[in-house]
Design a protein around this motif. Structure first.
Motif, mmCIF file in Angstrom:
data_model
loop_
_atom_site.group_PDB
_atom_site.id
_atom_site.type_symbol
_atom_site.label_atom_id
_atom_site.label_comp_id
_atom_site.label_asym_id
_atom_site.label_seq_id
_atom_site.Cartn_x
_atom_site.Cartn_y
_atom_site.Cartn_z
ATOM 1 N N ASN A 38 0.846 -1.212 0.000
ATOM 2 C CA ASN A 38 0.000 0.000 0.000
ATOM 3 C C ASN A 38 0.874 1.251 0.000
ATOM 4 O O ASN A 38 2.108 1.159 0.065
ATOM 5 C CB ASN A 38 -0.984 -0.005 1.187
ATOM 6 N N GLY A 39 0.222 2.401 -0.043
ATOM 7 C CA GLY A 39 0.962 3.662 -0.154
ATOM 8 C C GLY A 39 1.647 4.065 1.140
ATOM 9 O O GLY A 39 2.663 4.767 1.114
ATOM 10 N N THR A 40 1.088 3.657 2.270
ATOM 11 C CA THR A 40 1.713 4.003 3.551
ATOM 12 C C THR A 40 3.052 3.282 3.681
ATOM 13 O O THR A 40 4.071 3.902 4.023
ATOM 14 C CB THR A 40 0.782 3.614 4.729
ATOM 15 N N ILE A 43 5.924 4.671 1.623
ATOM 16 C CA ILE A 43 6.698 5.767 2.230
ATOM 17 C C ILE A 43 7.704 5.212 3.234
ATOM 18 O O ILE A 43 8.872 5.624 3.275
ATOM 19 C CB ILE A 43 5.740 6.798 2.857
ATOM 20 N N THR A 64 -1.938 17.062 4.946
ATOM 21 C CA THR A 64 -1.829 15.847 4.139
ATOM 22 C C THR A 64 -2.554 14.725 4.875
ATOM 23 O O THR A 64 -3.070 14.911 5.975
ATOM 24 C CB THR A 64 -0.352 15.474 3.881
ATOM 25 N N TRP A 65 -2.562 13.568 4.256
ATOM 26 C CA TRP A 65 -3.111 12.372 4.899
ATOM 27 C C TRP A 65 -2.138 11.905 5.987
ATOM 28 O O TRP A 65 -0.921 11.999 5.818
ATOM 29 C CB TRP A 65 -3.332 11.292 3.836
ATOM 30 N N THR A 68 1.123 9.919 5.375
ATOM 31 C CA THR A 68 2.396 10.500 4.929
ATOM 32 C C THR A 68 3.375 10.535 6.105
ATOM 33 O O THR A 68 4.589 10.409 5.930
ATOM 34 C CB THR A 68 2.198 11.960 4.434
ATOM 35 N N VAL A 110 4.326 16.468 -0.650
ATOM 36 C CA VAL A 110 3.158 15.726 -1.150
ATOM 37 C C VAL A 110 2.580 16.515 -2.316
ATOM 38 O O VAL A 110 2.366 17.723 -2.194
ATOM 39 C CB VAL A 110 2.081 15.602 -0.041
ATOM 40 N N ASP A 136 5.738 12.171 -2.163
ATOM 41 C CA ASP A 136 4.501 11.431 -1.934
ATOM 42 C C ASP A 136 3.579 11.732 -3.111
ATOM 43 O O ASP A 136 3.025 12.831 -3.231
ATOM 44 C CB ASP A 136 3.859 11.851 -0.607
ATOM 45 N N ALA A 138 0.856 9.938 -3.983
ATOM 46 C CA ALA A 138 -0.366 9.141 -3.828
ATOM 47 C C ALA A 138 -1.530 9.701 -4.651
ATOM 48 O O ALA A 138 -2.472 8.990 -4.966
ATOM 49 C CB ALA A 138 -0.759 9.074 -2.352
ATOM 50 N N HIS A 139 -1.435 11.010 -4.996
ATOM 51 C CA HIS A 139 -2.522 11.649 -5.753
ATOM 52 C C HIS A 139 -2.107 11.950 -7.197
ATOM 53 O O HIS A 139 -2.860 12.637 -7.888
ATOM 54 C CB HIS A 139 -2.905 12.980 -5.100
ATOM 55 N N SER A 160 0.106 5.388 -4.135
ATOM 56 C CA SER A 160 -0.918 4.545 -3.511
ATOM 57 C C SER A 160 -1.876 4.065 -4.596
ATOM 58 O O SER A 160 -2.208 4.821 -5.509
ATOM 59 C CB SER A 160 -1.692 5.353 -2.476
ATOM 60 N N GLN A 162 -4.814 2.602 -3.513
ATOM 61 C CA GLN A 162 -5.991 2.372 -2.666
ATOM 62 C C GLN A 162 -7.258 2.760 -3.457
ATOM 63 O O GLN A 162 -7.181 3.489 -4.446
ATOM 64 C CB GLN A 162 -5.796 3.200 -1.376
ATOM 65 N N LYS A 165 -8.044 6.077 -5.409
ATOM 66 C CA LYS A 165 -6.987 6.724 -6.191
ATOM 67 C C LYS A 165 -7.207 6.651 -7.712
ATOM 68 O O LYS A 165 -8.104 5.980 -8.186
ATOM 69 C CB LYS A 165 -5.635 6.108 -5.821
ATOM 70 N N GLY A 172 -2.911 -1.141 -2.476
ATOM 71 C CA GLY A 172 -1.669 -1.342 -3.225
ATOM 72 C C GLY A 172 -0.812 -0.100 -3.171
ATOM 73 O O GLY A 172 -1.300 0.977 -2.820
ATOM 74 N N TYR A 301 -8.839 16.519 4.587
ATOM 75 C CA TYR A 301 -7.666 16.325 5.444
ATOM 76 C C TYR A 301 -7.668 17.409 6.500
ATOM 77 O O TYR A 301 -8.254 18.475 6.300
ATOM 78 C CB TYR A 301 -6.356 16.444 4.652
HETATM 79 C C1 LIG Z 1 -1.206 11.821 0.369
HETATM 80 C C2 LIG Z 1 -1.270 10.368 0.735
HETATM 81 N N1 LIG Z 1 -0.166 9.753 1.172
HETATM 82 C C3 LIG Z 1 -0.157 8.456 1.497
HETATM 83 C C4 LIG Z 1 -1.284 7.674 1.392
HETATM 84 C C5 LIG Z 1 -1.242 6.262 1.849
HETATM 85 O O1 LIG Z 1 -1.696 5.350 0.894
HETATM 86 P P1 LIG Z 1 -2.460 4.011 1.304
HETATM 87 O O2 LIG Z 1 -3.861 4.374 1.696
HETATM 88 O O3 LIG Z 1 -2.412 3.195 0.044
HETATM 89 O O4 LIG Z 1 -1.714 3.359 2.399
HETATM 90 C C6 LIG Z 1 -2.455 8.268 0.907
HETATM 91 C C7 LIG Z 1 -3.671 7.455 0.706
HETATM 92 O O5 LIG Z 1 -4.696 7.571 1.194
HETATM 93 C C8 LIG Z 1 -2.462 9.640 0.589
HETATM 94 O O6 LIG Z 1 -3.574 10.237 0.157
#
Ligand SMILES: Cc1ncc(COP(=O)(O)O)c(C=O)c1O
Length: 405
Positions: A38-40, A43, A64-65, A68, A110, A136, A138-139, A160, A162, A165, A172, A301
């Motif tokens: 996944n995206g987390t 990072i 941000t989310w 990050t 980001v 980052d 993810a977007h 990401s 997810q 996205k 993923g 956010y």
């Molecule tokens: C800016 C940002 N960074 C990181 C993530 C983490 O991705 P994930 O949800 O796939 O773990 C997200 C996803 O929601 C995100 O929007």
């Protein structure tokens, strides 16, 4: 894929995941790509790849989310929040240098929603202070900075996949880089510490299983083939939408850095300026817009330090106390006015998928926004469950969120 009986991420890199990662990296102008869980964790992997050490500091945007920032703490490093630029809602490069200390190791911009952080300025600062840059993205799948893909200007880019996205396999993530040493370390970390495929640098570290499954990779390969067509439709509709809204008193729009040569919009974000609508709060505008059938969010956010999803306790993260007379109180130490205003007063977020329809569909969205603006007076002092919901952050209403995707 199903019939092959080779479903998982092992042997690593597995066949489809490897093919997908290579195509994905190439599309963005990087040499190497890695498909991950996944995206987390993407990072976290990037931070491990640069060899981050405990107590080193990483500069992040406040807006941000939470994902990050969490990996920085997980690795016992220290996030340092910097406010965002009101033109782009991305890390404000003008404020970075004053946050740099002898312990700073990396900058983690980001590319938020539909804009890129100013990568020219960020790379200049990074070079001057010998810092790594992890983007980052993810977007930002398919977005470009000076015609180079998202994630390929910095040392590593993290994506990401997810559900919400621009490309998704349900869950993923992806990491791209052009640095073989980083790529090797990332592979080992993702694959339980095993040696990377090339193993030129012989790094040995404790790793985890962060591999992507072949199912996810197969879905993403198909999505990759559609990305550019969908991006064109989305962008044409968003441009048209903005054209219809421009000139509406009380609405304002994000600006684009000149280096940002291709937009990849995860959400269309604009500003609702409550003071220009006689003080009618954003939640009322959003609630009414929702009732018109347009999915929208305000507190999409929050400044991470204020988020309920960031209950950080210094005792659980020893690095926050090391070499400091007082532990760094991440929840109380920061006030970032642009992030706070964006989160709690003015930003309006519209999901990308509503811009994949026809011109008529886009007219429906613009008509709804204009209708609510024109009749805003009716919402003064008005209360309704649709409005109350829009005052809550998404972390406060998990049941509603579950229904969203
Ligand atoms: C800016 C940002 N960074 C990181 C993530 C983490 O991705 P994930 O949800 O796939 O773990 C997200 C996803 O929601 C995100 O929007």
């Amino acid at each position: 894929m199903l019939a092959s009986r080779n479903w998982g991420g092992y042997p690593f890199p597995n066949r489809i995941a490897d093919r997908f990662s290579e195509k994905f990296a190439r599309l963005h102008g990087a040499k190497y790509g890695l498909a991950v869980a996944n995206g987390t964790v993407a990072i976290e992997i990037a931070l491990k790849a640069i060899g981050i050490q405990p107590a080193e500091e990483v500069i992040v945007p406040a807006y941000t989310w939470e994902g990050t920032v969490a990996p920085i703490l997980l690795l016992n490093a220290v996030p340092i929040f910097v406010d965002v630029d009101s033109d782009t809602y991305c890390l404000d490069a003008k404020l970075i240098e004053q946050a740099v200390t002898p312990r700073t190791r990396a900058i983690l911009p980001v590319h938020l929603a539909m804009r890129f952080a100013d990568m020219d300025a960020i790379m200049r600062i990074a070079r001057a202070h010998n810092l790594s840059v992890i983007e980052d993205c993810a977007h930002a799948h398919g977005g470009k900075w000076h015609n180079k893909g998202a994630g390929a200007t910095g040392d590593l880019g993290c994506f990401s996949f997810q559900s919400s996205k621009l490309m998704t396999s349900g869950e993923g993530g992806g990491v791209i880089t052009s640095n073989l040493e980083y790529y090797e370390r990332a592979q080992s970390y993702v694959n339980c510490g095993r040696a990377s495929a090339t193993d030129r640098f012989h790094h040995r570290l404790i790793g985890f299983n962060y591999r992507m499954t072949e199912f996810q990779a197969a879905i993403l390969e198909a999505q990759l083939a559609r990305l550019s067509r969908m991006a064109k439709t989305r962008q044409a509709n968003m441009d048209y939408f903005e054209k219809r809204l421009r000139g509406t008193p009380g609405l304002d729009f994000l600006k684009r850095n000149s280096g940002h040569t291709r937009v990849a919009a995860y959400q269309y974000v604009f500003k609702y300026l409550p003071e220009r609508f006689g003080g009618v709060p954003r939640a009322a505008f959003l609630g009414a817009l929702d009732m018109e059938g347009i999915p929208c969010e305000g507190v999409f956010y929050e400044p991470v330090y204020r988020s309920a999803l960031f209950p950080v306790k210094p005792a659980e993260f020893p690095a926050l106390s090391w070499r400091r007379s007082e532990p760094l109180d991440l929840k109380m130490h920061y006030r970032c006015p642009v992030s706070e205003r964006a989160a709690y007063e003015e930003s309006v977020w519209l999901p990308h998928h509503i811009f994949l329809g026809s011109r008529k569909d886009t007219d429906d969205i613009a008509d709804a926004v204009l209708k609510v603006c024109e009749n805003i007076g009716e919402l003064r002092g008005f209360n309704h469950p649709a409005i109350e919901i829009k005052m809550m952050s998404r972390s406060e209403r998990p049941r509603i969120e579950k229904r969203q995707y």
